[in-house]
Design an enzyme around this catalytic site. Structure first.
Site, mmCIF file in Angstrom:
data_model
loop_
_atom_site.group_PDB
_atom_site.id
_atom_site.type_symbol
_atom_site.label_atom_id
_atom_site.label_comp_id
_atom_site.label_asym_id
_atom_site.label_seq_id
_atom_site.Cartn_x
_atom_site.Cartn_y
_atom_site.Cartn_z
ATOM 1 N N GLY A 140 77.540 -12.560 -98.879
ATOM 2 C CA GLY A 140 76.226 -12.839 -98.236
ATOM 3 C C GLY A 140 75.962 -12.693 -96.780
ATOM 4 C CB SER A 191 82.853 -10.022 -95.188
ATOM 5 O OG SER A 191 82.950 -10.527 -96.567
ATOM 6 C CE LYS A 192 76.159 -5.227 -95.841
ATOM 7 N NZ LYS A 192 77.138 -4.373 -94.694
ATOM 8 N NE ARG A 193 84.885 -9.886 -100.278
ATOM 9 C CZ ARG A 193 85.660 -10.770 -99.742
ATOM 10 N NH1 ARG A 193 85.862 -11.663 -100.829
ATOM 11 N NH2 ARG A 193 86.363 -10.839 -98.579
#
Ligand code: GLU
Length: 482
Positions: free
Chosen positions: A250, A246-248
């Site tokens: 990267g 996920s965005k977390r």
């Protein structure tokens, strides 16, 4: 090889979001497979979701792939331009009784699905399949809205996945999915199959999350009298916490990696390690060598973990191996940098890149180095100075006298510099480090740098003397002022 036997694969992103790590890995494996087979790699932009697709996002995907070197063999195929064909195919299925109109509203279906608090069925109950011809005529006359559903045949659907081997399902577990929505627009399943047929796609390589779609799509191919492509599903990439990327973790746009100083060869090499490991994990591979080694049988069906440390290791390695001229080209994409240094002699810029790159992790790490090594005057930084041991009360004299000795050397070579420094330390009865560390700081304003001799040679006598004097002044003012 005869052209009609050639493999044709597609990478089919929806421009409703960025091109992420997962998509880029899918694109890479499609590309490697196509090239290995002497086939064709085509980019298909699945932009039928008018509300959520944007042309900026399509362009970003195209630019991201280009940066990685994964260029489409034909110009990109835009799915939205082929909607008429999708609809035509759906109507053909209706004519052949392989699809049917469904007039049920969501509320009607729901009312039948849950009776007295008990769920009666999970998939569509085929209520409209039982409508008589007259009933259908009647509802059409009333202009009642309807969707077109695919009639799932009885039996079993299976395919031989190159990664997962044989995968199968009983068709009873597949819903009579929708082909055309009530506004007449085609759904994802229909558009994909229609385009795969039009583009003569022979092999589909995509993420594991599509396996349930694959069953439906195979049934559509068969209903249309077409041979389904060969399917392969890549395991989803996980973050370090074993959760979906996920965005977390990267899961940012590929172009962000470019912006953040990664080299495409490092990213491509790292992407190739995600599920595939026939190669040396510490080496940088270009696309041609990856193509040579590519083999589906070496791909694991276990989920790989995206590890930034490994990517960073490869990036530093790629920086060490890249042609300095190419690094300079990338640096010149930054207009501020370009304006500052484009009139500097190119050889000087290139040798500076060579000098500092063993310590560089990202491309933009180079930028402050240019200021350090090329500026006329070095501005010393007090906070950085705290890392240097300045306890020796004679430090200023030591530096100034060293400057005088440098002045006497006619030519700076590693050999005579080393001799000078060693003899100087001996004569002062100090360890070499006690003079090298302050000298390094005087020349670079840091406590870490390439070899001191290389720095001295790069800067040249005038700059070295100027900096020693400048640093002595700085020490007088800021450290030994009382
Ligand atoms: N457009 C789909 C997606 O972005 C991929 C479809 C496919 O590969 O068949 O997930």
């Amino acid at each position: 090889m005869m052209s009609n036997q050639n493999k044709i694969v597609r990478f089919a992103p929806s421009p409703t979001g960025h091109l992420h790590i997962g998509g880029a890995r899918t694109a890479l494996f499609n590309y490697l497979f196509a090239k290995k087979e002497d086939g064709k790699f085509v980019l298909r932009i699945e932009d039928t979701d008018r509300e959520r697709s944007t042309s900026e996002m399509s362009q970003e995907i195209i630019d991201g792939l280009e940066w990685l070197g994964l260029n489409s063999d034909d110009s990109p195929w835009f799915q939205s331009k082929h909607i008429d064909t999708h609809v035509e195919i759906a109507n053909k299925l209706l004519e052949e009784n392989k699809a049917y109109r469904c007039f049920c509203s969501q509320e009607e279906t729901e009312a039948r699905r849950v009776k007295d608090g008990k769920v009666q069925f999970f998939m569509y109950d085929r209520y409209c399949l039982k409508l008589t011809r007259e009933e259908i005529e009647e509802r059409l006359k009333n202009n009642d809205p309807f969707v077109l559903r695919f009639k799932i045949p009885e039996g079993e659907t299976k395919f031989k996945d190159r990664i997962h081997k044989e995968v199968k399902i009983n068709n009873r577990e597949i819903d009579d999915f929708v082909l055309l929505r009530s506004d007449g627009s085609p759904t994802y399943q229909l558009s994909v199959v229609s385009d795969d047929i039009s583009m003569n796609i022979t092999d589909v390589v995509r993420g594991d999350d599509h396996i349930s779609n694959t069953f439906k799509q195979i049934l559509l191919f068969l209903a249309l009298g077409k041979k389904p492509p060969r399917f392969s599903h890549l395991p989803l990439i996980m973050g370090a916490d074993k959760k979906k990327l996920s965005k977390r973790h990267g899961e940012t746009s590929i172009l962000e990696f470019k912006k953040n100083g990664y080299l495409p060869e490092a990213l491509v090499t790292y992407l190739s390690h995600l599920s595939w490991s026939p190669n040396d994990h510490k080496k940088i591979y270009d696309l041609d060598s990856l193509i040579k080694d590519f083999n589906f049988s070496a791909i694991s069906k276990n989920s790989p973990i995206f590890d930034y440390d490994k990517l960073n290791f490869l990036n530093a390695k790629a920086i060490k191996e890249k042609d300095p001229g190419k690094i300079l080209e990338i640096l010149f994409e930054d207009s501020e940098f370009r304006t500052k240094y484009e009139s500097t002699e190119i050889e000087r810029l290139l040798s500076l890149i060579e000098l500092v790159r063993p310590r560089m992790k990202k491309v933009h790490d180079f930028i402050p180095q240019f200021d350090i090594y090329l500026s006329d005057e070095l501005i010393y930084d007090e906070s950085e100075l705290s890392k240097l041991n300045t306890e020796n009360k004679n430090l200023i004299d030591l530096l100034e006298e060293l400057g005088k000795r440098f002045e006497k050397i006619t030519e700076f070579t590693e050999e005579n510099l080393e001799k000078l420094l060693r003899e100087y330390a001996e004569s002062k009865e100090i360890k070499a480090g006690e003079i090298i560390h302050p000298l390094r700081f005087a020349l670079t304003n840091t406590t870490v740098s390439p070899s001191i001799f290389e720095i001295i040679i790069f800067l040249g006598k005038d700059k070295v003397l100027l900096r020693i004097r400048g640093f002595a002044d700085f020490l007088k003012k800021h450290v030994f002022s009382d």
